[in-house]
Design a protein around this motif. Structure first.
Motif, PDB file in Angstrom:
ATOM      1  N   PRO A 153      15.220  31.836   9.074  1.00  0.00           N
ATOM      2  CA  PRO A 153      14.742  30.894   9.800  1.00  0.00           C
ATOM      3  C   PRO A 153      14.066  30.890  11.179  1.00  0.00           C
ATOM      4  O   PRO A 153      14.395  31.894  12.084  1.00  0.00           O
ATOM      5  CB  PRO A 153      16.162  29.871   9.959  1.00  0.00           C
ATOM      6  N   ASN A 154      13.377  29.996  11.790  1.00  0.00           N
ATOM      7  CA  ASN A 154      13.008  29.899  13.199  1.00  0.00           C
ATOM      8  C   ASN A 154      13.979  30.124  14.094  1.00  0.00           C
ATOM      9  O   ASN A 154      13.932  30.672  15.062  1.00  0.00           O
ATOM     10  CB  ASN A 154      11.938  28.875  13.332  1.00  0.00           C
ATOM     11  N   TYR A 155      15.018  29.259  13.747  1.00  0.00           N
ATOM     12  CA  TYR A 155      16.191  29.233  14.682  1.00  0.00           C
ATOM     13  C   TYR A 155      17.172  30.212  14.187  1.00  0.00           C
ATOM     14  O   TYR A 155      18.158  30.144  13.391  1.00  0.00           O
ATOM     15  CB  TYR A 155      16.889  27.902  14.729  1.00  0.00           C
ATOM     16  N   SER A 156      17.007  31.614  14.573  1.00  0.00           N
ATOM     17  CA  SER A 156      17.896  32.880  14.340  1.00  0.00           C
ATOM     18  C   SER A 156      17.966  33.773  15.456  1.00  0.00           C
ATOM     19  O   SER A 156      17.139  33.733  16.216  1.00  0.00           O
ATOM     20  CB  SER A 156      17.445  33.356  12.893  1.00  0.00           C
ATOM     21  N   ALA A 157      18.658  34.864  15.369  1.00  0.00           N
ATOM     22  CA  ALA A 157      19.052  35.775  16.464  1.00  0.00           C
ATOM     23  C   ALA A 157      17.915  36.860  16.184  1.00  0.00           C
ATOM     24  O   ALA A 157      18.002  37.926  16.973  1.00  0.00           O
ATOM     25  CB  ALA A 157      20.393  36.275  16.281  1.00  0.00           C
TER      26      ALA A 157
ATOM     27  N   ALA B  18      18.627  28.519   0.825  1.00  0.00           N
ATOM     28  CA  ALA B  18      18.527  26.970   0.704  1.00  0.00           C
ATOM     29  C   ALA B  18      17.251  26.264   0.664  1.00  0.00           C
ATOM     30  O   ALA B  18      16.985  25.489  -0.039  1.00  0.00           O
ATOM     31  CB  ALA B  18      19.475  26.158   1.545  1.00  0.00           C
ATOM     32  N   ARG B  19      16.694  26.814   1.931  1.00  0.00           N
ATOM     33  CA  ARG B  19      15.124  26.288   2.380  1.00  0.00           C
ATOM     34  C   ARG B  19      14.219  26.803   1.031  1.00  0.00           C
ATOM     35  O   ARG B  19      13.431  25.682   0.331  1.00  0.00           O
ATOM     36  CB  ARG B  19      14.537  26.906   3.569  1.00  0.00           C
ATOM     37  N   ASP B  20      14.374  27.950   0.695  1.00  0.00           N
ATOM     38  CA  ASP B  20      13.374  28.374  -0.439  1.00  0.00           C
ATOM     39  C   ASP B  20      13.552  27.910  -1.654  1.00  0.00           C
ATOM     40  O   ASP B  20      12.786  27.664  -2.508  1.00  0.00           O
ATOM     41  CB  ASP B  20      13.452  29.758  -0.421  1.00  0.00           C
ATOM     42  N   LEU B  21      14.779  27.779  -2.132  1.00  0.00           N
ATOM     43  CA  LEU B  21      15.464  26.843  -3.347  1.00  0.00           C
ATOM     44  C   LEU B  21      14.631  25.602  -3.297  1.00  0.00           C
ATOM     45  O   LEU B  21      14.183  25.168  -4.445  1.00  0.00           O
ATOM     46  CB  LEU B  21      16.714  26.801  -3.436  1.00  0.00           C
ATOM     47  N   GLY B  22      14.607  24.701  -2.388  1.00  0.00           N
ATOM     48  CA  GLY B  22      14.232  23.676  -2.302  1.00  0.00           C
ATOM     49  C   GLY B  22      12.641  23.564  -2.429  1.00  0.00           C
ATOM     50  O   GLY B  22      12.037  22.629  -2.776  1.00  0.00           O
ATOM     51  N   ALA B  23      12.105  24.635  -1.750  1.00  0.00           N
ATOM     52  CA  ALA B  23      10.710  24.685  -1.837  1.00  0.00           C
ATOM     53  C   ALA B  23      10.130  24.932  -3.415  1.00  0.00           C
ATOM     54  O   ALA B  23       9.151  24.535  -3.721  1.00  0.00           O
ATOM     55  CB  ALA B  23      10.181  25.862  -0.873  1.00  0.00           C
ATOM     56  N   VAL B  24      10.782  25.853  -3.948  1.00  0.00           N
ATOM     57  CA  VAL B  24      10.475  26.109  -5.510  1.00  0.00           C
ATOM     58  C   VAL B  24      10.553  24.765  -6.391  1.00  0.00           C
ATOM     59  O   VAL B  24       9.662  24.635  -7.033  1.00  0.00           O
ATOM     60  CB  VAL B  24      11.306  27.361  -6.004  1.00  0.00           C
ATOM     61  N   LEU B  25      11.790  24.074  -5.938  1.00  0.00           N
ATOM     62  CA  LEU B  25      11.778  22.868  -6.878  1.00  0.00           C
ATOM     63  C   LEU B  25      11.163  21.665  -6.399  1.00  0.00           C
ATOM     64  O   LEU B  25      11.074  20.565  -7.094  1.00  0.00           O
ATOM     65  CB  LEU B  25      13.358  22.505  -6.717  1.00  0.00           C
ATOM     66  N   GLN B  26      10.140  21.948  -5.339  1.00  0.00           N
ATOM     67  CA  GLN B  26       9.342  20.769  -4.767  1.00  0.00           C
ATOM     68  C   GLN B  26      10.172  19.552  -4.367  1.00  0.00           C
ATOM     69  O   GLN B  26       9.690  18.593  -4.368  1.00  0.00           O
ATOM     70  CB  GLN B  26       8.126  20.645  -5.540  1.00  0.00           C
ATOM     71  N   THR B  27      11.396  19.758  -3.945  1.00  0.00           N
ATOM     72  CA  THR B  27      12.318  18.671  -3.324  1.00  0.00           C
ATOM     73  C   THR B  27      12.517  18.846  -2.015  1.00  0.00           C
ATOM     74  O   THR B  27      13.165  17.823  -1.441  1.00  0.00           O
ATOM     75  CB  THR B  27      13.710  18.709  -4.257  1.00  0.00           C
ATOM     76  N   GLY B  28      12.740  20.023  -1.404  1.00  0.00           N
ATOM     77  CA  GLY B  28      13.087  20.356  -0.044  1.00  0.00           C
ATOM     78  C   GLY B  28      14.635  20.620  -0.211  1.00  0.00           C
ATOM     79  O   GLY B  28      15.233  20.140  -1.216  1.00  0.00           O
ATOM     80  N   GLY B  29      15.164  21.512   0.860  1.00  0.00           N
ATOM     81  CA  GLY B  29      16.644  21.774   0.573  1.00  0.00           C
ATOM     82  C   GLY B  29      16.895  22.268   1.903  1.00  0.00           C
ATOM     83  O   GLY B  29      16.187  22.839   2.799  1.00  0.00           O
TER      84      GLY B  29
END
Length: 290
Positions: free
Chosen positions: A114-118, A177-188
């Protein structure tokens, strides 16, 4: 005082906040942690104090989480703490569709943190760059996910999935979570996260900051022994004379071929520290007793 503490990190505390609180409660300067947790995450945060802070680098990398993923949402932070980028109800999403693609997220996978990470890029933390509105190319990482188990599924305009994940170090559950939503084309996006296992410590044996304070007040606090989370490393046992020499920095001849990094003991029960075996010599690396 030296050893480990299996802390159950509270919601909305940073890992650094927890270290600062433990440092104050124990009245010790040398306190550190393994495996940073986001403020919105709860669960296992291994804490080391005293000379045991030098052992953090040798802890096993295994981790496990229970997570809730909400579909139909995308945020700037890949969790509910960020600003919403897109919001599109997806009541038609089915558990069967999710089951069909979950195997894509098991094994060695490529992941963009994620962009917001350490994570640091050119010496700068990604979350610092993101807060300043700077766009940087985040390097792809290879991480390993051992298992994903579905725990619960809740239908609705923004359906939610509860899962248990066992993975290696460096894996971002927000990215899953983000990538799962991207593959499903729903967002996550990640709606909740609890770490149940980290570096050999388990949630069932953890204590809260309140527990720690009470135990210290009543004199019942017992630190976890420095060698307890290091059982994944092979053991070398030295007789007293050799143990003394090793603790003084000398290399000890050993007729062993059991791996590179080892736990070193005197007389089976007295943990001395960490050594390395090279060319049949036991080399002191981290010595806890002089």
């Amino acid at each position: 005082m030296q050893g480990f503490l299996n802390l159950n990190k509270p919601f909305d505390w940073t890992s650094h906040d927890c270290v600062a609180r433990v440092r104050k409660l124990l009245r010790l300067k040398r306190v550190g942690h393994a495996g940073t947790l986001d403020p919105a995450a709860t669960g296992v945060l291994p804490i080391a104090f005293g000379k045991a802070t030098r052992l953090l680098q040798y802890l096993p990398g295994n981790k496990a989480y229970q997570a809730t993923i909400r579909f139909g949402l995308q945020t700037t932070t890949d969790d509910l703490q960020g600003e919403i980028i897109t919001s599109a109800p997806c009541p038609e999403l089915s558990l069967a569709e999710i089951n069909a693609i979950l195997p894509q997220f098991i094994g060695e996978i490529q992941q963009i943190p994620p962009n917001y990470s350490a994570i640091q890029v050119d010496g700068k933390r990604l979350y610092d760059l993101a807060r300043r509105g700077l766009q940087v190319e985040v390097p792809v990482r290879t991480v390993e996910v051992f298992q994903i188990e579905i725990l619960a599924w809740r239908e609705g305009e923004f359906p939610e999935l509860d899962i248990a994940i066992a993975c290696g170090s460096g894996t971002y559950i927000r990215a899953i979570a983000r990538d799962l939503g991207a593959v499903l084309q729903t967002g996550g996006t990640l709606a909740a996260l609890t770490r149940t296992v980290s570096s050999g410590f388990e949630l069932t044996n953890s204590i809260t900051l309140s527990d720690l304070e009470t135990q210290l007040q009543t004199g019942t606090f017992q630190a976890i022994a420095p060698d307890t989370p290091l059982l994944h490393l092979p053991t070398v046992i030295l007789p007293p004379v050799s143990a003394h020499k090793w603790c003084q920095g000398q290399r000890i001849p050993v007729n062993l071929d059991i791996g590179d990094t080892v736990r070193v003991y005197e007389q089976e029960t007295h943990f001395l520290g960490i050594g390395q075996i090279k060319e049949q010599l036991l080399i002191p690396i981290t010595v806890l007793h002089n």
